[in-house]
Design an enzyme around this catalytic site. Structure first.
Site, mmCIF file in Angstrom:
data_model
loop_
_atom_site.group_PDB
_atom_site.id
_atom_site.type_symbol
_atom_site.label_atom_id
_atom_site.label_comp_id
_atom_site.label_asym_id
_atom_site.label_seq_id
_atom_site.Cartn_x
_atom_site.Cartn_y
_atom_site.Cartn_z
ATOM 1 N N HIS A 176 39.706 18.102 9.725
ATOM 2 C CA HIS A 176 38.616 17.853 10.338
ATOM 3 C C HIS A 176 38.336 19.024 11.458
ATOM 4 C CE1 HIS A 176 35.626 14.622 12.373
ATOM 5 N NE2 HIS A 176 35.234 16.048 12.698
ATOM 6 N N HIS A 196 35.384 22.089 12.201
ATOM 7 C CA HIS A 196 33.935 22.713 11.778
ATOM 8 C C HIS A 196 34.077 24.002 12.141
ATOM 9 C CE1 HIS A 196 31.905 18.585 11.855
ATOM 10 N NE2 HIS A 196 32.824 18.314 12.661
ATOM 11 N N GLU A 198 31.944 7.395 15.376
ATOM 12 C CA GLU A 198 32.320 8.393 16.464
ATOM 13 C C GLU A 198 31.650 7.892 17.802
ATOM 14 O OE1 GLU A 198 31.011 12.395 15.963
ATOM 15 O OE2 GLU A 198 32.128 13.270 17.746
ATOM 16 N N ASP A 243 36.194 20.724 17.151
ATOM 17 C CA ASP A 243 35.718 22.069 17.532
ATOM 18 C C ASP A 243 36.472 22.610 18.612
ATOM 19 O OD1 ASP A 243 32.890 21.538 16.074
ATOM 20 O OD2 ASP A 243 33.329 19.832 17.169
HETATM 21 N N1 ADE Z 1 29.502 18.850 14.392
HETATM 22 C C1 ADE Z 1 30.611 19.465 15.071
HETATM 23 N N2 ADE Z 1 31.103 18.499 15.855
HETATM 24 C C2 ADE Z 1 30.919 17.409 15.266
HETATM 25 C C3 ADE Z 1 31.096 16.094 15.927
HETATM 26 N N3 ADE Z 1 32.357 15.814 16.475
HETATM 27 N N4 ADE Z 1 30.424 15.138 15.548
HETATM 28 C C4 ADE Z 1 29.379 15.040 14.588
HETATM 29 N N5 ADE Z 1 28.728 16.413 14.219
HETATM 30 C C5 ADE Z 1 29.420 17.620 14.830
HETATM 31 ZN ZN ZN Z 2 33.545 16.444 13.369
#
Ligand code: ADE
Ligand code: ZN
Length: 337
Positions: free
Chosen positions: A15, A17, A198, A277
């Site tokens: 996970h 991005h 989330e 991220d």
């Molecule tokens: N895009 C990048 N990080 C994200 C996250 N934590 N939740 C949803 N979209 C995302």
């Molecule tokens: Zn994410």
């Protein structure tokens, strides 16, 4: 001691991005190279701006940062910087998300985005022996039509894409909106994952499973609010790609001690630890392991199980999964000598 153990433990990241790995230093370098104006004057000022109150407050800055990515080379540099970094953290396999709509909506061709990322992934395979898959995410705050159009464009690069995902603002954008897009992705033989639970309710996890047919849930931390859902996740061994530091930075949990990762693990769920991220949340995968281990008092056995889960939950073929699991066993055995 546990820090050393985590550092050398073979692991996969599922996970991540790629746009979320854009460090402020590279942000400035690319802004300069592409002559893009930034609303910041220094790296320190950028880092100070990384204070978030929720998911949306983060996404606003994250999409603005992606504005410096224009050329194939930019996507290569971004991806390569992440791969070099996690190679040092003993990551053996990555499954990387990218958000093409963030770029194509600014006039950057899909070809440049995918080619740049793909080249870096190939180089990591050659240079580090690191394996990887690419997962295309649809932005859920945009329309179903836009997602379908994005899928069509990406199918020109079908052999470089392993699966599709769903990300961006969760509340108010339920998975069911994208049922037909995911059905089309399925017809093309793509794997399916989705961010769900989330910030949004457990109901969105049900929808991701039942309507999108995903085989993995990204985040999914709201599942503990629904006993029947917990039973389902357990019975079907649906993995959850949890991102603990993302969750505290975006105030899903006020502090790490409140995180429910240990509760999910104790319930027998296939939990993994990931960074989401890292440039924005200030921690790559090993720091996510370490901070979580300390706050929740995870045992060496828990940490080992989570690393094993990262391979079990991956889209690697079974013989590769077995190989990585045996490497973990071997590593743990040398630690006990
Ligand atoms: N895009 C990048 N990080 C994200 C996250 N934590 N939740 C949803 N979209 C995302
Ligand atoms: Zn994410």
């Amino acid at each position: 001691m546990i820090e050393e153990f985590i550092k050398k433990l073979p692991k996969a990241e599922l996970h991540l991005h790629i746009e979320g790995s854009l460090e402020p230093e590279l942000l400035f370098k690319l802004a300069d190279r592409n002559q893009v104006d930034l609303p910041f004057s220094s790296v320190e000022e950028v880092r100070e701006a990384y204070e978030f109150s929720d998911l949306q407050s983060f996404l606003d800055i994250y999409y603005a940062g992606a504005g410096v990515l224009l050329e194939t080379e930019d996507f290569f540099d971004l991806t390569w910087a992440y791969l070099e970094r996690v190679n040092d953290e003993n990551v053996k396999h990555v499954e990387i998300f990218f958000d093409p709509q963030t770029h194509t909506d600014r006039g950057v061709p899909m070809r440049k985005v995918i080619t740049g990322i793909h080249k870096a992934l190939e180089q990591a395979k050659q240079q580090f022996g690191m394996t990887s898959y690419l997962i295309l995410c649809f932005l859920r705050h945009l329309s179903e039509e836009a997602a379908m159009e994005t899928l069509q464009q990406a199918l020109l690069f079908r052999e470089w894409i392993e699966g599709v995902g769903l990300d961006s603002s969760e509340d108010g954008f339920p998975p069911k909106i994208f049922e037909r897009v995911f059905a089309k992705a399925s017809e093309e033989g793509l794997r399916k994952v989705a961010h769900a639970g989330e910030e949004g309710p457990a109901e969105y996890i049900w929808q991701a499973l039942d309507l999108l047919g995903v085989s993995r849930i990204d985040h999914g931390v709201k599942c503990t609010e629904d006993e029947k859902l917990m039973e389902r996740l357990l019975k079907e061994k649906v993995p959850l790609t949890v991102c603990p530091l993302s969750n505290t930075k975006l105030r899903v949990f006020e502090k790490m001690e409140d995180h429910n990762l240990k509760e999910m693990l104790n319930a027998g769920l296939c939990v993994t630890i990931n960074s989401d991220d890292p440039a924005y949340f200030g921690a790559y995968i090993n720091d996510n392991f370490l901070v979580t281990q300390r706050a929740l008092n995870l045992s060496l056995k828990d940490v080992t199980e989570i690393a094993k889960n990262s391979f079990r939950a991956s889209f690697l073929p079974q013989d590769s999964i077995d190989y990585h699991l045996s490497c973990i066993e071997e590593y743990v055995a040398t630690q006990n000598e």
